[in-house]
Structures are given as structure tokens and as C-alpha cells.
Write a protein that holds these residues in place. Structure first.
Motif, PDB file in Angstrom:
ATOM      1  N   ARG A 182       0.847  -1.196   0.000  1.00 50.98           N
ATOM      2  CA  ARG A 182       0.000   0.000   0.000  1.00 50.98           C
ATOM      3  C   ARG A 182       0.885   1.249   0.000  1.00 50.98           C
ATOM      4  O   ARG A 182       1.886   1.308   0.706  1.00 50.98           O
ATOM      5  N   SER A 183       0.486   2.235  -0.754  1.00 56.15           N
ATOM      6  CA  SER A 183       1.350   3.372  -1.014  1.00 56.15           C
ATOM      7  C   SER A 183       0.552   4.673  -0.933  1.00 56.15           C
ATOM      8  O   SER A 183      -0.666   4.678  -1.137  1.00 56.15           O
ATOM      9  N   ALA A 184       1.230   5.764  -0.607  1.00 60.57           N
ATOM     10  CA  ALA A 184       0.578   7.076  -0.566  1.00 60.57           C
ATOM     11  C   ALA A 184       1.627   8.147  -0.805  1.00 60.57           C
ATOM     12  O   ALA A 184       2.816   7.939  -0.529  1.00 60.57           O
ATOM     13  N   CYS A 185       1.195   9.286  -1.310  1.00 64.31           N
ATOM     14  CA  CYS A 185       2.107  10.400  -1.607  1.00 64.31           C
ATOM     15  C   CYS A 185       1.717  11.645  -0.821  1.00 64.31           C
ATOM     16  O   CYS A 185       0.554  11.830  -0.458  1.00 64.31           O
ATOM     17  N   PHE A 186       2.712  12.494  -0.619  1.00 66.16           N
ATOM     18  CA  PHE A 186       2.534  13.761   0.104  1.00 66.16           C
ATOM     19  C   PHE A 186       3.537  14.741  -0.495  1.00 66.16           C
ATOM     20  O   PHE A 186       4.721  14.442  -0.566  1.00 66.16           O
ATOM     21  N   SER A 187       3.040  15.892  -0.974  1.00 68.59           N
ATOM     22  CA  SER A 187       3.920  16.859  -1.649  1.00 68.59           C
ATOM     23  C   SER A 187       4.009  18.160  -0.866  1.00 68.59           C
ATOM     24  O   SER A 187       3.055  18.560  -0.189  1.00 68.59           O
ATOM     25  N   LYS A 188       5.152  18.818  -0.996  1.00 74.22           N
ATOM     26  CA  LYS A 188       5.346  20.112  -0.329  1.00 74.22           C
ATOM     27  C   LYS A 188       6.356  20.917  -1.133  1.00 74.22           C
ATOM     28  O   LYS A 188       7.346  20.386  -1.605  1.00 74.22           O
ATOM     29  N   SER A 189       6.052  22.211  -1.279  1.00 74.87           N
ATOM     30  CA  SER A 189       6.982  23.115  -1.946  1.00 74.87           C
ATOM     31  C   SER A 189       7.854  23.801  -0.908  1.00 74.87           C
ATOM     32  O   SER A 189       7.430  24.043   0.216  1.00 74.87           O
TER      33      SER A 189
ATOM     34  N   ALA B 232       2.766  11.061   9.392  1.00 77.27           N
ATOM     35  CA  ALA B 232       1.867  11.484  10.466  1.00 77.27           C
ATOM     36  C   ALA B 232       0.493  11.911   9.971  1.00 77.27           C
ATOM     37  O   ALA B 232      -0.465  11.915  10.738  1.00 77.27           O
ATOM     38  N   THR B 233       0.401  12.291   8.691  1.00 75.07           N
ATOM     39  CA  THR B 233      -0.889  12.808   8.207  1.00 75.07           C
ATOM     40  C   THR B 233      -1.545  11.902   7.175  1.00 75.07           C
ATOM     41  O   THR B 233      -2.747  12.037   6.939  1.00 75.07           O
ATOM     42  N   VAL B 234      -0.786  11.006   6.529  1.00 75.09           N
ATOM     43  CA  VAL B 234      -1.324  10.256   5.387  1.00 75.09           C
ATOM     44  C   VAL B 234      -1.249   8.735   5.563  1.00 75.09           C
ATOM     45  O   VAL B 234      -2.253   8.036   5.447  1.00 75.09           O
ATOM     46  N   LEU B 235      -0.047   8.206   5.810  1.00 73.29           N
ATOM     47  CA  LEU B 235       0.138   6.750   5.884  1.00 73.29           C
ATOM     48  C   LEU B 235       1.121   6.410   6.983  1.00 73.29           C
ATOM     49  O   LEU B 235       2.310   6.650   6.809  1.00 73.29           O
ATOM     50  N   PRO B 236       0.677   5.866   8.113  1.00 72.55           N
ATOM     51  CA  PRO B 236      -0.703   5.541   8.504  1.00 72.55           C
ATOM     52  C   PRO B 236      -1.555   6.733   8.913  1.00 72.55           C
ATOM     53  O   PRO B 236      -2.756   6.589   9.000  1.00 72.55           O
TER      54      PRO B 236
ATOM     55  N   ILE C  44       6.367  24.362   8.325  1.00 72.45           N
ATOM     56  CA  ILE C  44       7.389  24.023   7.322  1.00 72.45           C
ATOM     57  C   ILE C  44       7.332  22.562   6.900  1.00 72.45           C
ATOM     58  O   ILE C  44       7.718  22.242   5.789  1.00 72.45           O
ATOM     59  N   SER C  45       6.828  21.681   7.788  1.00 76.43           N
ATOM     60  CA  SER C  45       6.783  20.256   7.436  1.00 76.43           C
ATOM     61  C   SER C  45       5.463  19.879   6.779  1.00 76.43           C
ATOM     62  O   SER C  45       5.410  18.980   5.933  1.00 76.43           O
ATOM     63  N   GLY C  46       4.373  20.543   7.199  1.00 73.85           N
ATOM     64  CA  GLY C  46       3.040  20.125   6.766  1.00 73.85           C
ATOM     65  C   GLY C  46       2.380  19.169   7.744  1.00 73.85           C
ATOM     66  O   GLY C  46       1.268  18.714   7.500  1.00 73.85           O
ATOM     67  N   ASP C  47       3.048  18.857   8.859  1.00 77.80           N
ATOM     68  CA  ASP C  47       2.434  17.958   9.850  1.00 77.80           C
ATOM     69  C   ASP C  47       1.651  18.794  10.864  1.00 77.80           C
ATOM     70  O   ASP C  47       2.211  19.312  11.825  1.00 77.80           O
ATOM     71  N   VAL C  48       0.332  18.885  10.612  1.00 79.94           N
ATOM     72  CA  VAL C  48      -0.535  19.715  11.452  1.00 79.94           C
ATOM     73  C   VAL C  48      -1.330  18.882  12.455  1.00 79.94           C
ATOM     74  O   VAL C  48      -2.390  19.277  12.911  1.00 79.94           O
ATOM     75  N   ASN C  49      -0.790  17.722  12.827  1.00 82.23           N
ATOM     76  CA  ASN C  49      -1.498  16.901  13.813  1.00 82.23           C
ATOM     77  C   ASN C  49      -1.756  17.687  15.095  1.00 82.23           C
ATOM     78  O   ASN C  49      -0.846  18.319  15.640  1.00 82.23           O
ATOM     79  N   PRO C  50      -2.999  17.617  15.615  1.00 81.50           N
ATOM     80  CA  PRO C  50      -3.330  18.406  16.817  1.00 81.50           C
ATOM     81  C   PRO C  50      -2.573  17.974  18.067  1.00 81.50           C
ATOM     82  O   PRO C  50      -2.514  18.745  19.022  1.00 81.50           O
ATOM     83  N   VAL C  51      -1.946  16.802  18.056  1.00 80.79           N
ATOM     84  CA  VAL C  51      -1.142  16.405  19.224  1.00 80.79           C
ATOM     85  C   VAL C  51       0.044  17.360  19.415  1.00 80.79           C
ATOM     86  O   VAL C  51       0.607  17.464  20.513  1.00 80.79           O
ATOM     87  N   HIS C  52       0.397  18.085  18.355  1.00 78.39           N
ATOM     88  CA  HIS C  52       1.481  19.075  18.445  1.00 78.39           C
ATOM     89  C   HIS C  52       0.959  20.505  18.629  1.00 78.39           C
ATOM     90  O   HIS C  52       1.729  21.405  18.940  1.00 78.39           O
TER      91      HIS C  52
END
Lengths: 158, 158
Positions: free
Chosen positions: A16-23, A73-77, B35-43
């Protein structure tokens, strides 16, 4: 309102695969210097950086690591995941204006009792060049979670 | 004016060690999310985080990774170092108000021609608890460099 939804351990399948992009913006270079303490001018001073082997400002390598961590942390898992280990190889510089894409792939379910999962991590830039790779080990969430994505406050530099 | 000075490959000895400390502020949690895109509310959301197993907001694990990278880039070997690889194990949460100290130790000089060096990385909090560990592999600088530490611009949140 945007949401984040996780994939609990029982639903994760090898492959299982997922992508996450950031500029990467120029502001990100300043913010990363601030939070890490790495104020090397190769990340901050275009004139200085032009005379280095990189020929201009580059991202802190660990910025790419931070985007991998965001993907985990946001996508997979996703939400509820506990980050245990990360191995990183930095391959090519990332520059302001680049967009990187993290591809995560479940490579192994390591321990059903502890819910440990191995993830292959490949990061490419907008030209398809591999800029970093590695492996993560995480403790995957047991339960389905769906969370509102918090809105971040405005950040002003200068 | 503050300066950063590196330790070139020829001056590095196995067992040489250096420390780098950084405190985590509540603002750092917001900036790292940005800067990372990790907006998990635990942080980000104290009320949400209080009901998790952490009992309150914690740092993104990779924030600790970013401070390790700052130690490598500013102290040992310091400016001119090229970061090749980093392995990280996240052991304990880091919370706003904590101060972490990265201890780097040269564990091997791997390749004199390529100037590859292995560094052991241990990160403790202000109570002496190991929060993360790992190994770095870097390309150490050939020449002595002494650089002015750039002043960062003011960063305002909200």
C-alpha cells in the motif's frame, strides 16, 4: 474544513502506497534555521551560497526529513501513528521553488501484537530526481481516526 | 558578532565529542507544523493532546532530528559539512519548555579519500533522559572555515 483520516494497522497491506507533496519557499529556509538552530549561510545567504559547490541556497537536508515525517503522520498511517525510527539518505540538494513528493510504501508488517510497520520512503523533486530515501518504522494506530486539520496562524518574517 | 568554526577532516579524531543545546517553545510547534506540513493536533492543540497517551502537546519527533542536523552543521564538523545519512530512533516525547542537548561523538573515520565520517548522536532532555539516538554519516570539510553567524529576521506568529 479539511480532514485527516488514518489507516489503522488492520487495514494496512504490504505494498500500500501514498504520496505527500510540499513546496520549499525562501521563508521555509529562515523558519527551519530558527527552529533547528542551523544558521549556516548556505541556507540563508544567496550571495554566499552562490560561491559554494551548490551554486545557490539549498534546503537543510532535514527539511526533507521533516516532510517525510509529515507524510507518515498525516497520510500513511496518519493520525495516531507513533514514530519509532527513521533512516535517511540525502541524495541531491533541494532548492527554493522546488516541490518534493514523498512516496511511502508499506514494506512489512513487523509485529501484529505491537502494531509495528515498516515503510519505504522515496522523495523526488518536480523533475523526478530522487533527492532522498529511507525507511521508517512506526507504531500504527489501532482505531480509525478522522480529525479536522487545524488552521495554522499567520506567520510573518522580518 | 558570533562565529561558527568547523573542524576539518584531518583534525577530527575518533572519540572527539561536542554538544549543542536547544529549547523547545510553543511557537516552535507551530513553525514546525508550517514548514513540514504535519498539522497533527497532538502538536498544536493542548486540549486535544491532553486526552492522548502523551497527556499534552509534544514536539514533532523530527524536530529533534532537525536539532541533531544543526549540531552536525554548526559544531561537529561544522560549516562546510555535507550531510549524507542519518539514522534516528525516537525514544521519549519532548515537550514545550524542554531543553534538549545533542551530544555528537566521532565514531569512525570511514574513508580518508572521500572524507566520510561516522558520528554517534545521543539526545537527552534537561532531566538526563535519552529522548533520541542515532548515527550520522557526513562528508567532512577539507579546509578550516570560520563564518559569521547570520542574524535571523524577526518571526511573528498570529
Amino acid at each position: 474544513m479539511a480532514y485527516m483520516e488514518n489507516i489503522p494497522y488492520d487495514e494496512l497491506e504490504v505494498g500500500r502506497s501514498a504520496c505527500f507533496s510540499k513546496s520549499l519557499t525562501e521563508d521555509d529556509l529562515v523558519l527551519f534555521a530558527k527552529i533547528s538552530g542551523d544558521v549556516n549561510p548556505v541556507h540563508l545567504d544567496e550571495e554566499f551560497a552562490r560561491d559554494t559547490l551548490f551554486g545557490g541556497r539549498i534546503a537543510h537536508g532535514m527539511w526533507t526529513g521533516s516532510v517525510i515525517s509529515a507524510a507518515v503522520a498525516t497520510v500513511l498511517p496518519g493520525p495516531g501513528t507513533i514514530y519509532l525510527e527513521q533512516n535517511l539518505q540525502f541524495r541531491r540538494p533541494v532548492r527554493p521553488g522546488d516541490e518534493i513528493t514523498v512516496q511511502l510504501t508499506v514494506s512489512a508488517k513487523l509485529d501484529d501484537a505491537k502494531r509495528h510497520v515498516a515503510l519505504d520512503c522515496q522523495v523526488h523533486n518536480q523533475e523526478g530526481v530522487l533527492v532522498a530515501g529511507g525507511d521508517a518504522r512506526v507504531l500504527a494506530p489501532a482505531e480509525k481516526v478522522r480529525l479536522e486539520k487545524p488552521e495554522l496562524p499567520m506567520i510573518t518574517i522580518g
